[in-house]
Design a protein around this motif. Structure first.
Motif: not given
Length: 457
Positions: A235-241, A271-281
């Motif tokens: 995903x492009x930078x910023x999308x998951x955030x 892979x979430x570590x690359x985007x600095x994003x924490x999901x709920x599950x």
């Protein structure tokens, strides 16, 4: 490279024929027209290789089904399984046992954020089933959003959440599932020309979808952090955030499916570590124990775990947290730490696979795009680089799929077992693949791509 080099001191074609005959008589294979397949009889495997009963050896660029992250037959994990079998081969999931507790602790230490509670399943599809159940019960809502280019498993809810054509024959229970377009710049549905445009327009599309579906009706948004079988589109930078922010705004549970991308595959634990994003599950399976014994699970945030603190969770599995599977997970995580497998995947991707695949793209007109990271790469094969027409049509079969079939046959002739899906081939070796093995695979791809080139315009 010497194709078909015998790994064992001798071949045993008669034994192979017997294995093949029994398979054809009695085994019902997944995703297949049973009378049209010809499964290879495998005699053994070790590290990044497997071999047949005729003595032909193959470098496995599929990691099984992208799960043998530490390769085949790692002696440390085999020994751990044997030791656990001698100590406590099985036990019901309602009890606290050492292997299960330790596996949960080690996984929770590596998941992002506060995902500290682990619900064990037997595989990835069951993990998705339970994650969605948790999200619906936590929110009191029913609808779930998933992306078209996705694969989440073959059980009832998981297959309905899946975007690819394997969903179609079983898409009879999809009430409450809404699909949307996730970002993919090479084939952008948003007419974007840059990653920034693709990100902004994909987020606006998701926001618009929510608006028309009713945000208060949405229990969860589920995404593969980096889609696997659907094409390894980072995903492009910023999308998951951006998705995280949208979920927070409307009280929607954010689920990341890391069944394929997790446990070192991308050069990070998740892979979430690359985007600095924490999901709920977060769902996982495959690489958690390199597939040696079936295991999957859901890593659960503190908020969602609290929902079931005094309210029973209405779900469970007879073999949840099976001792042999958990012992294999404990040993696998130990191996990955001790042998720096995650670091190796990152290094091989950055120095060997990435540069090597891009160099192949420069010389082969059939390669439209190279994308990936770590030990997780895809080559998009095309008939025409200018128009980006795929080498074969979407969901092609039979004669329409002949160019990809020819490519696959050429790779196998060179001693490389390729991962092929639609018009793509994925380079997904074991995460502890050596430089020499990675280069061997690239050399075989070079020859096989010349066959794909014959079908370009």
């Amino acid at each position: 490279m010497t194709p078909h080099a015998p790994h064992a001191p001798y071949a045993d074609p008669a034994a192979g024929a017997a294995v093949k005959a029994a398979d054809r008589a009695h085994v019902f294979h997944s995703w297949s027209a049973q009378g049209l397949i010809d499964p290879l009889a495998v005699a053994g495997a070790e590290g990044s290789y497997f071999w047949d009963y005729d003595g032909n050896r193959y470098l496995d660029f599929t990691s099984g089904l992208v799960y043998t992250n530490i390769g085949y037959q790692h002696p440390t994990v085999i020994a751990a399984i044997q030791e656990q079998a001698g100590k406590l081969a099985t036990f019901a999931p309602a009890f606290a046992i050492e292997a299960r507790s330790e596996a949960a602790r080690l996984i929770a230490e590596r998941t992002p954020g506060d995902l500290d509670k682990i619900f064990f399943t037997n595989g990835g599809a069951e993990a998705v089933e339970n994650a969605i159940r948790m999200a619906r019960l936590h929110t009191g809502r029913t609808k779930v959003l998933s992306a078209y280019r996705s694969y989440h498993g073959a059980t009832s809810t998981a297959i309905n959440l899946t975007g690819d054509p394997r969903r179609w024959p079983s898409d009879n229970g999809s009430a409450g599932v809404v699909r949307f377009w996730a970002p993919f710049l090479y084939r952008s549905p948003f007419y974007a020309e840059t990653e920034a445009e693709e990100c902004a327009r994909a987020l606006q599309h998701l926001q618009d979808t929510l608006a028309f579906e009713g945000p208060s009706t949405i229990a969860a948004i589920i995404l593969e952090t980096i889609p696997g079988t659907a094409g390894i589109m980072t995903p492009p930078p910023g999308y998951l955030a951006g998705v995280r922010e949208i979920c927070d705004r409307y009280g929607i549970v954010f689920v990341l499916d890391e069944v394929m991308a997790g446990f070192g595959r991308t050069g990070a634990w998740f892979a979430a570590d690359h985007f600095d994003v924490v999901p709920d599950l977060l769902t996982f399976a495959k690489g958690v124990n390199s597939g040696y014994v079936p295991l999957g699970g859901v890593a659960i945030s503190a908020e969602i775990a609290a929902t079931f603190e005094t309210r029973p969770y209405p779900g469970g599995l007879t073999y949840s947290g099976h001792p042999l599977a958990c012992a294999a997970a404990v040993a696998t995580i130990g191996v990955m730490e001790d042998e720096k497998v995650v670091e190796n995947a990152a290094r091989i991707g950055e120095t060997i696979l990435g540069p090597g695949l891009r160099e192949l793209a420069e010389r082969h007109p059939s390669v439209g795009e190279v994308r990936g990271l770590g030990a997780f790469w895809a080559l998009e094969l095309v008939r025409d680089r200018e128009t980006r027409e795929p080498l074969v049509p979407y969901n092609a079969s039979g004669e329409a799929n002949a160019p990809m079939a020819a490519f696959g046959a050429a790779a196998k002739k060179q001693g490389l077992w390729p991962f092929i899906n639609m018009n793509r081939t994925h380079a997904v070796p074991a995460c502890n693949v050596t430089e020499a093995e990675a280069k061997e695979g690239l050399a075989a791809l070079d020859i096989a791509l010349a066959v794909a080139d014959e079908h370009t315009v």
